[in-house]
Design a protein around this motif. Structure first.
Motif, PDB file in Angstrom:
ATOM      1  N   ASN A 153       9.958   2.424 -13.295  1.00 48.68           N
ATOM      2  CA  ASN A 153      10.503   0.977 -12.561  1.00 48.68           C
ATOM      3  C   ASN A 153       9.480   0.890 -11.332  1.00 48.68           C
ATOM      4  OD1 ASN A 153      12.228   0.149 -14.781  1.00 48.68           O
ATOM      5  ND2 ASN A 153      13.815   1.056 -13.469  1.00 48.68           N
ATOM      6  N   PHE A 154       9.377  -0.388 -11.040  1.00 49.60           N
ATOM      7  CA  PHE A 154       8.682  -0.822  -9.491  1.00 49.60           C
ATOM      8  C   PHE A 154       9.745  -0.615  -8.871  1.00 49.60           C
ATOM      9  CE2 PHE A 154       5.580  -2.952 -12.504  1.00 49.60           C
ATOM     10  CZ  PHE A 154       4.365  -2.412 -11.835  1.00 49.60           C
ATOM     11  N   GLY A 155       9.428  -0.057  -7.567  1.00 46.01           N
ATOM     12  CA  GLY A 155      10.485   0.244  -6.612  1.00 46.01           C
ATOM     13  C   GLY A 155      10.364  -0.473  -5.347  1.00 46.01           C
ATOM     14  N   GLU A 156      10.291   0.039  -4.199  1.00 48.04           N
ATOM     15  CA  GLU A 156      10.057  -0.666  -2.856  1.00 48.04           C
ATOM     16  C   GLU A 156       8.796  -1.576  -2.772  1.00 48.04           C
ATOM     17  OE1 GLU A 156      10.813   1.149   0.776  1.00 48.04           O
ATOM     18  OE2 GLU A 156      12.092   2.591  -0.176  1.00 48.04           O
ATOM     19  N   LEU A 157       8.695  -2.762  -2.032  1.00 53.48           N
ATOM     20  CA  LEU A 157       7.491  -3.470  -1.863  1.00 53.48           C
ATOM     21  C   LEU A 157       6.839  -2.793  -0.613  1.00 53.48           C
ATOM     22  CD1 LEU A 157       5.559  -6.040  -2.158  1.00 53.48           C
ATOM     23  CD2 LEU A 157       7.075  -7.163  -0.641  1.00 53.48           C
ATOM     24  N   VAL A 158       5.836  -2.302  -0.795  1.00 56.31           N
ATOM     25  CA  VAL A 158       4.898  -1.642   0.200  1.00 56.31           C
ATOM     26  C   VAL A 158       4.294  -2.737   1.248  1.00 56.31           C
ATOM     27  CG1 VAL A 158       3.241   0.188   0.762  1.00 56.31           C
ATOM     28  CG2 VAL A 158       5.005   0.633  -0.969  1.00 56.31           C
ATOM     29  N   GLN A 159       3.291  -3.432   0.460  1.00 53.60           N
ATOM     30  CA  GLN A 159       2.536  -4.521   0.933  1.00 53.60           C
ATOM     31  C   GLN A 159       2.324  -5.603   0.122  1.00 53.60           C
ATOM     32  OE1 GLN A 159      -1.185  -2.668   1.887  1.00 53.60           O
ATOM     33  NE2 GLN A 159      -1.452  -3.827   4.022  1.00 53.60           N
ATOM     34  N   ASP A 160       2.183  -6.674   0.858  1.00 59.59           N
ATOM     35  CA  ASP A 160       1.742  -8.068   0.071  1.00 59.59           C
ATOM     36  C   ASP A 160       0.194  -8.566   0.529  1.00 59.59           C
ATOM     37  OD1 ASP A 160       1.530 -10.587  -1.042  1.00 59.59           O
ATOM     38  OD2 ASP A 160       3.357 -11.174  -0.316  1.00 59.59           O
ATOM     39  N   CYS A 161      -0.614  -8.487  -0.547  1.00 61.47           N
ATOM     40  CA  CYS A 161      -2.118  -8.485  -0.230  1.00 61.47           C
ATOM     41  C   CYS A 161      -2.361  -9.997   0.481  1.00 61.47           C
ATOM     42  CB  CYS A 161      -2.847  -8.386  -1.260  1.00 61.47           C
ATOM     43  SG  CYS A 161      -2.930  -6.569  -1.925  1.00 61.47           S
ATOM     44  N   ALA A 162      -1.575 -11.027  -0.086  1.00 62.55           N
ATOM     45  CA  ALA A 162      -1.587 -12.296   0.208  1.00 62.55           C
ATOM     46  C   ALA A 162      -1.218 -12.622   1.856  1.00 62.55           C
ATOM     47  CB  ALA A 162      -0.697 -13.067  -0.560  1.00 62.55           C
ATOM     48  N   GLN A 163      -0.491 -11.724   2.186  1.00 62.23           N
ATOM     49  CA  GLN A 163      -0.108 -11.927   3.649  1.00 62.23           C
ATOM     50  C   GLN A 163      -1.004 -11.358   4.592  1.00 62.23           C
ATOM     51  OE1 GLN A 163       2.770 -13.566   4.548  1.00 62.23           O
ATOM     52  NE2 GLN A 163       3.010 -13.806   2.325  1.00 62.23           N
ATOM     53  N   LEU A 164      -2.196 -10.624   4.017  1.00 66.07           N
ATOM     54  CA  LEU A 164      -3.321 -10.105   5.104  1.00 66.07           C
ATOM     55  C   LEU A 164      -4.319 -11.261   5.387  1.00 66.07           C
ATOM     56  CD1 LEU A 164      -3.693  -6.618   3.168  1.00 66.07           C
ATOM     57  CD2 LEU A 164      -2.390  -7.241   5.461  1.00 66.07           C
ATOM     58  N   GLN A 165      -4.784 -11.349   6.593  1.00 65.86           N
ATOM     59  CA  GLN A 165      -5.732 -12.141   7.073  1.00 65.86           C
ATOM     60  C   GLN A 165      -7.298 -11.474   6.605  1.00 65.86           C
ATOM     61  OE1 GLN A 165      -5.213 -15.095   8.326  1.00 65.86           O
ATOM     62  NE2 GLN A 165      -2.976 -14.497   8.019  1.00 65.86           N
ATOM     63  N   PRO A 166      -7.951 -12.212   5.682  1.00 65.52           N
ATOM     64  CA  PRO A 166      -9.252 -11.936   5.252  1.00 65.52           C
ATOM     65  C   PRO A 166     -10.242 -12.104   6.057  1.00 65.52           C
ATOM     66  CG  PRO A 166      -8.490 -13.837   3.800  1.00 65.52           C
ATOM     67  CD  PRO A 166      -7.282 -13.409   4.911  1.00 65.52           C
ATOM     68  N   GLY A 167     -11.449 -11.478   5.911  1.00 61.83           N
ATOM     69  CA  GLY A 167     -12.687 -11.918   6.823  1.00 61.83           C
ATOM     70  C   GLY A 167     -13.024 -12.824   6.039  1.00 61.83           C
ATOM     71  N   VAL A 168     -14.328 -13.368   6.660  1.00 59.97           N
ATOM     72  CA  VAL A 168     -15.178 -14.471   6.245  1.00 59.97           C
ATOM     73  C   VAL A 168     -15.780 -13.937   4.757  1.00 59.97           C
ATOM     74  CG1 VAL A 168     -16.935 -16.013   6.793  1.00 59.97           C
ATOM     75  CG2 VAL A 168     -15.521 -15.446   8.583  1.00 59.97           C
ATOM     76  N   GLY A 169     -15.640 -14.779   3.792  1.00 60.51           N
ATOM     77  CA  GLY A 169     -16.192 -14.646   2.629  1.00 60.51           C
ATOM     78  C   GLY A 169     -15.521 -13.352   1.783  1.00 60.51           C
ATOM     79  N   PHE A 170     -14.359 -13.084   2.217  1.00 60.64           N
ATOM     80  CA  PHE A 170     -13.456 -11.990   1.697  1.00 60.64           C
ATOM     81  C   PHE A 170     -12.188 -12.472   1.482  1.00 60.64           C
ATOM     82  CE2 PHE A 170     -16.948  -9.632   3.646  1.00 60.64           C
ATOM     83  CZ  PHE A 170     -17.372  -8.761   2.734  1.00 60.64           C
TER      84      PHE A 170
END
Length: 184
Positions: A153-170
């Motif tokens: 089973n999936f356990g703990e949430l480690v990181q939410d990629c949508a919450q990270l600030q991307p660089g320009v063009g990324f």
């Protein structure tokens, strides 16, 4: 004569009610689905046995079936807060049972009650068939990174990629259990 006719009728009604109650109480688990549905209906020598492994799938034991089920439900899993849920219509495991062409099993489609049980199993997130710990401790579910525990089973949430600030063009995408910058 009328009194003797009522007794068998009452028993018949109670018998039908007991069957309905038993059907309702079937567990929505990978173990039950494998042992009660997949092994007798799908694990025949010419289909999903260890020998034939049609489409690379074997349903002869719970452990072997779990591996295929994980692959066949993974595209349907999503998160609702910390809860993992599934969308049956997006799961290959469900689609092959309800499609009109080449419906599985070929020789005789599953009973509607069995299909409904599999639908419910996927809707509650396919417990104990969500991920493989052997693929790595951290795994992606959509754009979120989770641990994968020993119960599959999936356990703990480690990181939410949508919450990270991307660089320009990324932008950040979850790939192989990590948030990775990906060019747009």
């Amino acid at each position: 004569m009328v009194a003797t006719m009522r007794y068998p009728m009452a028993l018949a009604v109670l018998g039908i009610a007991a069957c309905a109650e038993e059907e309702y109480q079937r567990p929505r688990t990978v173990e039950y689905i494998t042992e009660a549905i997949l092994i007798p209906s799908c694990a025949a020598a010419q289909c999903h046995s260890d020998f034939k492994q049609a489409e690379g799938l074997s349903f002869t034991t719970v452990d072997v079936a779990r591996q295929g089920i994980i692959d066949m439900v993974s595209g349907s899993l999503t998160t609702s807060g910390q809860d993992v849920i599934g969308i049956p219509e997006n799961a290959q495991f469900f689609q092959v049972l309800v499609r009109t062409v080449d419906r599985m099993p070929y020789d005789q489609p599953l009973a509607n009650a069995d299909i409904d049980l599999i639908r419910e199993f996927i809707e509650i997130g396919a417990p104990h068939a969500q991920c493989r710990p052997s693929d790595g401790e951290l795994q992606c579910l959509g754009e979120k990174v989770y641990t994968c525990n020993a119960e599959f089973n999936f356990g703990e949430l480690v990181q939410d990629c949508a919450q990270l600030q991307p660089g320009v063009g990324f932008e950040y995408r979850c790939l192989s259990g990590a948030c990775v910058e990906v060019a747009l």
